[in-house]
Motif scaffolding. Structure first.
Motif, PDB file in Angstrom:
ATOM      1  N   PRO A   1      -8.908  -3.293  -9.188  1.00  0.00           N
ATOM      2  CA  PRO A   1      -9.477  -2.677 -10.396  1.00  0.00           C
ATOM      3  C   PRO A   1      -8.450  -1.767 -11.057  1.00  0.00           C
ATOM      4  N   SER A   2      -8.718  -1.454 -12.286  1.00  0.00           N
ATOM      5  CA  SER A   2      -7.834  -0.565 -13.025  1.00  0.00           C
ATOM      6  C   SER A   2      -7.751   0.783 -12.318  1.00  0.00           C
ATOM      7  N   GLY A   3      -6.552   1.305 -12.192  1.00  0.00           N
ATOM      8  CA  GLY A   3      -6.376   2.610 -11.560  1.00  0.00           C
ATOM      9  C   GLY A   3      -6.313   2.544 -10.053  1.00  0.00           C
ATOM     10  N   SER A   4      -6.262   1.328  -9.488  1.00  0.00           N
ATOM     11  CA  SER A   4      -6.267   1.210  -8.028  1.00  0.00           C
ATOM     12  C   SER A   4      -4.878   1.416  -7.433  1.00  0.00           C
ATOM     13  N   GLY A   5      -3.849   1.498  -8.278  1.00  0.00           N
ATOM     14  CA  GLY A   5      -2.515   1.813  -7.766  1.00  0.00           C
ATOM     15  C   GLY A   5      -1.546   0.647  -7.747  1.00  0.00           C
ATOM     16  N   LYS A   6      -1.880  -0.433  -8.458  1.00  0.00           N
ATOM     17  CA  LYS A   6      -1.014  -1.624  -8.452  1.00  0.00           C
ATOM     18  C   LYS A   6       0.366  -1.317  -9.029  1.00  0.00           C
ATOM     19  N   SER A   7       0.341  -0.732 -10.219  1.00  0.00           N
ATOM     20  CA  SER A   7       1.628  -0.443 -10.867  1.00  0.00           C
ATOM     21  C   SER A   7       2.434   0.540 -10.041  1.00  0.00           C
ATOM     22  N   THR A   8       1.741   1.521  -9.475  1.00  0.00           N
ATOM     23  CA  THR A   8       2.441   2.522  -8.658  1.00  0.00           C
ATOM     24  C   THR A   8       3.099   1.851  -7.462  1.00  0.00           C
ATOM     25  N   LEU A   9       2.361   0.943  -6.843  1.00  0.00           N
ATOM     26  CA  LEU A   9       2.914   0.213  -5.700  1.00  0.00           C
ATOM     27  C   LEU A   9       4.196  -0.495  -6.100  1.00  0.00           C
TER      28      LEU A   9
END
Ligand code: ATP
Ligand code: MG
Lengths: 244, 872
Positions: A44-52
């Protein structure tokens, strides 16, 4: 199948990322991406994908934990050293193609090589350009190309240094269905034919289904790891997470 | 819309702060200039001696020019003596007082010289408050300027008979066998005020030596006055004779009226006709002090051009800052377009931002301008551009005008800056990348080249016209070249970029390659910086070096054309005693001695069928001048410079279609029309001025006669000593080496240089601001490069190389454009291809431009790098 000696292209060990303001974007994530595989990251949005992805690629440093590219630890390197390692070993594709508007297609593609001070391997550049289907548009400016074409330039640029891994953050997010499929096909063939490692963040279960392995993230953790995912399974899992 | 404008502006505060600073500074400049201009327009010098007059009648102090502003005359034309009686006869007039003022000096018995104004006796009433006793006069105490001898039947004024017995001011008394004393009567009598008498060491009845209007004589002191201001009072007719006028005239007539009838009398005086000027109220100061009045009339003109330039520069700066700010808001503006805003709405949004900022900052600026006005006036006075005797006028007008003008300027600048953005397609809001057009407008490029060619063609003028007007064309060519460069800049730059890209070795450092690519890819953006910096270089070089070269040219003319070794001057006397010329000429070994003076002439000639009126300063010489000057006579000779004759610069004569033997119409410095015959034309007009007037012609119409006596000798030291001795024998006269030296630097020049310096500084600040904002807005581009793998060091190197390219192009462009005009100018004025002037000027300008280019890219670049995270 004969077991082969696989190496890991990307490794994360107990990585956490806390943004200023106390947001725990990543919560003790460990992960190993095998070389020559296609990994999809969903959630979901905000789950940390981009951060990962940013931490894994060395664009950002984790708050704690270690990250490795082909066995080299990058989490403790300084900005310049990380940059130098990144430009040789990591390729990026973003939703907003992120091409330099003042440079021609050809110059955009070879830019990482120039920055590294490496003479372009002309045969390889030609192969790439032909594979992404832009051989006849090398002297155009990005603003003179369609979105799909621009994204293909970005794919070629990501590959020009023969990186260990290509990170793609929602590469098809801005594209129509047909163009999106073309770009996905392109990534898939890169994995199959060139043994390229690809890590792709996506919201589209259909896109994730093209990967060898799909991770589903929630609240900064890896909630699921689904090999050879089917689009329907992924879609259901995502709906569950979003309604939780 | 207003709400949106404010909201959006808050996020672009940096760019708008630049606009605020520019309008703040601009408003204070304009307001200060406005205060001084208004003072020039409405202010009057103190009326001084005329304070006690209700109405003043004089010759007009202006020379009317058809379809143009009148020329203020520096010399006084005077009023015929006969007019005094006619004025005295007007109903309501209680006294009509003719006044003559002569430059004089009292020479004490110890040789001390005290400069003092000489007047006619009748004018004593102006200052002493009491009418002078005139008991010897056969006429009633008419207080007329005419002595009884000259005007046997002066009409009595309706003054109450002022012939009271005791004028308490007079300490004369009766001596000399009962002859009433006190009133100077003969040509050899004078009355002095107490202070002057004490300085000269004389008392009533004694003899005092006075130099008046170039002649020294002994006068009997008839009275010492203790309630009059400083002065020496001659008999009326003697004063008129001393003033040098050939006709029987007084400087002006002061009228006293019955209470409350001043206006009525003024109207009646005007109705008398005869071309007289009638003045009442504060304007009397202008008549009392024509020099201040003449200076005052310059102020509005000067203010006009000054504030024009200021507005232009502020407009450029504001436009530049807004353009940068708007392009930073491009995304937002495009989004507005995408959600349905019309281009007109976008324009209004953008101009409103500018209007708010300008209006808000212009108000304190204008207030500061009032505080600045006093300083500005001091500067002008120090430069000799404004008369010291002029008080400042305070009214809300200059402040209002400043706020209005700045707001208007900002509005126009904003409209220009937003013009392209408001027309951009709404799709740009969603476009992934943006680039400038690959080839800058061909029309713009070629028209720029045409202007550049025109500028260089214009620059040839100084080769043909060796005068200040010709030299002005060099600066003009510089300005034109700057415009041409601004137009053709993007085209030239992308051309240069293409050539460089081809020449660049393939192994060149990535940062160099990127810098070249950016220069080429952002030709319009780069050209804006390059051409503004180049303009600064062109302006500084052409403007400053034109002035210094013309100055060097005229200094050379003077040095080459002056053969005199000695100069005799009499600063305290105001004029070299004229008999000295003959005395010096008779000294053995003296080869020539000539009196030199200066005045103004007004020459009306016809150019292309239209009458052109030009005022020029002119030397006043006599035939003896040929022995001390070599004017580079082209035709005729100076021996004929007697009577109504002039000599004319050969170039000026050619331009006016006149030659030796022709008779032309002139007006002298006091406005008197004369017909003068040209007796010679000469080459060295740059140093000696366009016109030389014969001493005979100027006498009586000029106060600046016989300022110096130039002496040419055999070079023997003994001769010099003999001349010095002759001079020393006369109090107040000094002999020294003749220093043709340098032509004087005109105050206008200093003012121009000062103003240009300030504006140039402003312009450079504007460029710096533009570069800083533009660099700060390259965050996206820098992030992209960092993502593509550029290290911070590489980005810094790239930025530095871009700065170096900008510097190189700006220097090359600026110097390149200045070279040809300056070569033409130097060839024309100095006969060599390089200009005169300080050698460090060029390097200094190039250095400053370099400093600005580097600092205003390096510093914000570092900041962007520090604060940019690589994540997207
Ligand atoms: N620079 C930042 N500063 C503070 N918090 C951040 C920052 N970037 C991300 N976050 C927070 O970290 C969490 C994870 O963000 P991230 O961008 O990784 O999500 P994502 O899974 O990529 O979401 P999406 O699918 O919407 O792109 C979010 O809660 C977000 O608000
Ligand atoms: Mg994301």
């Amino acid at each position: 199948m004969i077991p082969t000696l696989t190496t890991t292209a990307v490794t994360l060990e107990h990585v956490s990322k806390i943004y200023p303001g106390g947001v725990h974007a990543l919560n003790d994530v460990s992960l190993a991406v095998e070389a020559g595989t296609f990994l999809a990251v969903m959630g979901p949005s905000g789950s940390g994908k981009s951060t990962l992805m940013h931490c894994a690629a060395g664009l950002d440093t984790p708050s704690s934990g270690k990250t490795f590219i082909e066995g080299t630890e990058i989490s403790h390197l300084n900005e310049t050293k990380r940059t130098i390692l990144r430009r040789g070993r990591v390729g990026f594709i973003f939703q907003q193609y992120n091409l330099l508007p003042s440079l021609s297609v050809a110059d955009n593609i070879t830019l990482p090589l120039r920055l590294a001070g490496v003479a372009p391997d002309h045969a390889w550049v030609r192969t790439l350009v032909e594979r992404v289907g832009l051989a006849d548009r090398l002297h155009r400016r990005p603003s003179e190309l369609s979105g799909g074409q621009q994204q293909r330039v970005a794919v070629a640029r990501a590959l020009v240094t023969r990186p260990a891994v290509v990170f793609a953050d929602e590469p098809t997010g801005a594209l129509d269905l047909r163009t999106a499929r073309e770009v996905l096909d392109l990534l898939r063939t890169l994995v199959d034919e060139l043994g390229q490692t690809v890590v792709m963040v996506t919201h589209d279960p259909g896109a994730a289904a093209r990967a060898d392995l799909a991770l589903v993230m929630a609240d900064g953790r890896i909630a699921d790891s689904i090999p050879h995912p089917a689009a329907a399974v992924l879609a259901r899992r995502l709906t569950e997470l979003e309604t939780e | 819309m207003l709400y949106l404008a404010v909201r959006m502006a808050r996020h672009r505060i940096a760019g708008l702060i630049a606009v605020a600073c520019a309008t703040l500074g601009g408003a204070s400049l304009v307001a200060a200039i406005g205060v001084v201009a208004e003072s020039g327009l409405r202010g009057h010098p103190e009326p001084g001696r005329l304070a006690s007059a209700d109405v003043v009648v004089s010759a007009p102090q202006t020379y009317r020019v058809p379809e143009d502003l009148p020329i203020t005359l520096p010399e006084r034309a005077g009023v015929p003596v006969g007019t005094i009686a006619r004025l005295a006869a007007l109903p309501g007039v209680t006294a009509a007082i003719g006044d003559v003022t002569i430059g004089a000096a009292v020479i004490g018995t110890d040789g001390r010289v005290t400069p003092v104004d000489g007047h006619n006796w009748s004018s004593l009433t102006l200052t002493s408050g009491t009418a002078p006793a005139d008991s010897t006069s056969t006429s009633p105490a008419a207080s007329t300027g005419a002595s009884p001898a000259a005007d046997p039947s002066p009409t009595a004024s309706q003054a109450a008979d002022p012939a009271q017995t005791g004028n308490p001011a007079q300490t004369g008394g009766t001596e000399d066998g009962g002859r009433p004393t006190g009133v100077p009567d003969g040509a050899d009598e004078v009355a002095l005020d107490t202070a002057t008498a004490r300085a000269a060491g004389v008392t009533t009845g004694g003899t005092v030596r006075i130099s008046a209007a170039g002649s020294i004589a002994d006068y009997r002191v008839t009275a010492v006055l203790d309630d009059a201001g400083p002065g020496a009072w001659f008999a009326d007719q003697a004063a008129i004779t001393l003033s040098g006028r050939t006709e029987n005239r007084v400087d002006l007539v002061a009228l006293r009226t019955e209470p409350g009838r001043a206006d009525e009398v003024a109207d009646a005086a005007r109705a008398l006709g005869g071309g007289l000027a009638v003045t009442t109220g504060d304007a009397r100061g202008d008549i009392a002090d024509p020099a201040t009045a003449a200076g005052r009339s310059m102020l509005p003109l000067m203010a006009g051009s000054l504030s024009g330039v200021t507005l232009l520069v502020i407009g450029i700066i504001v436009g530049g800052a807004l353009a940068v700010s708007f392009s930073g808001q491009r995304r937002e503006l495009a989004l507005l377009r995408a959600v349905g805003a019309t281009p007109r709405q976008i324009r209004r949004l953008a101009t409103r931002q500018a209007l708010i900022v300008a209006a808000v900052s212009a108000v304190p600026g204008a207030v500061a301008g009032y505080a600045l006005a006093g300083r500005f006036r001091e500067l002008l006075v120090a430069l000799g551009m404004a008369p010291a005797g002029l008080p400042l006028q305070w009214s809300p007008l200059p402040g209002l005008a400043a706020v209005l003008l700045m707001t208007l300027t900002a509005w126009i600048a904003a409209l220009c800056a937003v013009a392209t953005i408001s027309r951009m397609p709404a799709t740009e809001a969603v476009a992934g990348s943006r680039a400038e057009p690959r080839t800058p407008s061909a029309w713009r490029f070629s028209s720029g080249l045409v202007v550049l060619a025109g500028a260089n063609a214009l620059a040839v003028t100084p080769m043909l016209a060796r005068n200040e007007a010709g030299a002005a064309m060099t600066a003009m060519a510089g300005i034109l070249a700057a415009v041409g460069l601004a137009l053709s800049g993007p085209g030239l730059l992308s051309l240069a970029g293409r050539v460089m890209a081809r020449l660049l070795p393939s192994r060149a450092a990535a940062s160099t390659w990127l810098a070249v690519a950016n220069t080429r890819g952002y030709a319009v953006r780069t050209a804006a910086a390059v051409s503004t910096l180049a303009v600064a270089v062109v302006f500084t070089l052409t403007y400053a070096l034109t002035q210094t070269t013309v100055l060097a040219g005229s200094t050379r003319d003077l040095a080459d054309g002056t053969h005199a070794q000695l100069a005799v001057t009499a600063p305290a006397l105001g004029r070299v005693p004229s008999e000295l010329a003959g005395a010096v000429a008779r000294v053995p070994g003296v080869t020539g001695a000539a009196l030199v003076g200066g005045t103004t002439v007004i020459w009306t000639y016809s150019m292309l069928g239209d009458p052109v009126v030009e005022a020029a300063s002119a030397m006043v010489l006599d035939p003896a001048a040929a022995s001390v000057f070599d004017l580079g006579i082209r035709d005729g000779d100076l021996s004929g410079l007697t009577g109504a004759t002039i000599a004319v610069d050969a170039g000026a004569a050619r331009a006016r279609n006149a030659g030796v033997g022709d008779t032309i119409d002139l007006a002298l410095g006091d406005g008197t029309p004369v017909q003068a015959r040209i007796v010679a034309t000469y080459e060295r007009g740059l140093g000696f001025g366009p016109v030389i007037v014969s001493r005979d012609l100027a006498a009586g119409h000029a106060t600046g006669l016989d300022q110096r006596l130039l002496v040419a000798t055999s070079g023997d030291a003994a001769v010099a000593a003999a001349v010095s001795e002759l001079a020393a024998a006369r109090p107040g006269v000094v002999a020294g080496p003749a220093d043709p030296g340098s032509a004087s630097v005109s105050p206008e020049l200093w003012l121009n240089v000062a103003v240009l310096g300030v504006l140039l500084g402003y312009l450079l600040l504007g460029i710096a601001n533009k570069l800083i904002t533009a660099t700060a807005q390259r965050r996206d581009e820098i992030t992209l490069l960092r993502l593509a793998g550029a290290t911070p060091a590489q980005i810094r190197a790239m930025l530095r190389r871009e700065a170096a390219l900008i510097w190189t192009f700006a220097t090359a462009g600026g110097v390149g454009l200045a070279v040809l005009p300056l070569v033409f100018l130097s060839l024309g004025f100095l006969g060599r291809p390089w200009p005169a002037g300080p050698w460090w000027l060029g390097p200094a300008v190039v250095g400053v431009v370099g400093l600005i280019a580097f600092l205003s890219i390096e510093l914000p670049g570092r900041r962007v790098l520090r604060t940019t995270s690589v994540t997207i």
